[in-house]
Scaffold this motif. Sequence first.
Motif, PDB file in Angstrom:
ATOM      1  N   LEU A  23       0.821  -1.206   0.000  1.00 34.91           N
ATOM      2  CA  LEU A  23       0.000   0.000   0.000  1.00 34.91           C
ATOM      3  C   LEU A  23       0.856   1.258   0.000  1.00 34.91           C
ATOM      4  O   LEU A  23       0.543   2.236  -0.685  1.00 34.91           O
ATOM      5  CB  LEU A  23      -0.953  -0.006   1.187  1.00 34.91           C
ATOM      6  CG  LEU A  23      -2.109  -1.001   1.092  1.00 34.91           C
ATOM      7  CD1 LEU A  23      -2.915  -0.995   2.385  1.00 34.91           C
ATOM      8  CD2 LEU A  23      -2.985  -0.687  -0.098  1.00 34.91           C
ATOM      9  N   ALA A  27       0.929   4.049  -2.948  1.00 38.75           N
ATOM     10  CA  ALA A  27       0.689   5.463  -2.640  1.00 38.75           C
ATOM     11  C   ALA A  27       1.797   6.340  -3.207  1.00 38.75           C
ATOM     12  O   ALA A  27       1.529   7.401  -3.792  1.00 38.75           O
ATOM     13  CB  ALA A  27       0.567   5.656  -1.137  1.00 38.75           C
ATOM     14  N   ILE A  31       1.337   9.235  -6.131  1.00 40.32           N
ATOM     15  CA  ILE A  31       1.732  10.637  -5.938  1.00 40.32           C
ATOM     16  C   ILE A  31       2.671  11.075  -7.056  1.00 40.32           C
ATOM     17  O   ILE A  31       2.523  12.161  -7.626  1.00 40.32           O
ATOM     18  CB  ILE A  31       2.383  10.831  -4.549  1.00 40.32           C
ATOM     19  CG1 ILE A  31       1.311  10.681  -3.459  1.00 40.32           C
ATOM     20  CG2 ILE A  31       3.064  12.186  -4.450  1.00 40.32           C
ATOM     21  CD1 ILE A  31       1.868  10.589  -2.054  1.00 40.32           C
TER      22      ILE A  31
END
Length: 153
Positions: A23, A27, A31
């Motif tokens: 995860l 992420a 981004i």
Amino acid sequence: MLNAFASPHRPLRQTGFTLLELLITLAIVGILAALAYPSYQQQVRQARRADGQTALMRLAIAQEKFRGTCPRYADRIVGEAGCAATGMGSGALGLDNLSVDGHYRLQLDSVSARGFQALAAALGNQTKDQAGGQSCRLLSIDQDGNRMPRECW
């Protein structure tokens, strides 16, 4: 001799990634993609700008050829090429009013015997194109080769 601390049923250590690690990685990738995508889109628009520039240059060359055989510049892009006054042709350049890749619509403005201005209006996502803080949604060239806006050429 059997070791008192060794267990015959000792669990094997599992290898791989945990859900939390996956995860966090997703992420970070998300981004980075969110930061890079607008820059990528602008680079694509800048590359597509060449489509409009090329179309305007082709139109300007066609106008000069037309003027070489006719007493004025053509007032239309689409139609049978040739001078209308001589009975041959329709006073048009015989070109398409869309750029080759279809990112710009072409039109003629301020046409006279002495000059013309050709415009390329951006279509679709190309309308967001900018260079040096200047909008590049409308490119132009005239009979003298003056190109506007300068930042977009």
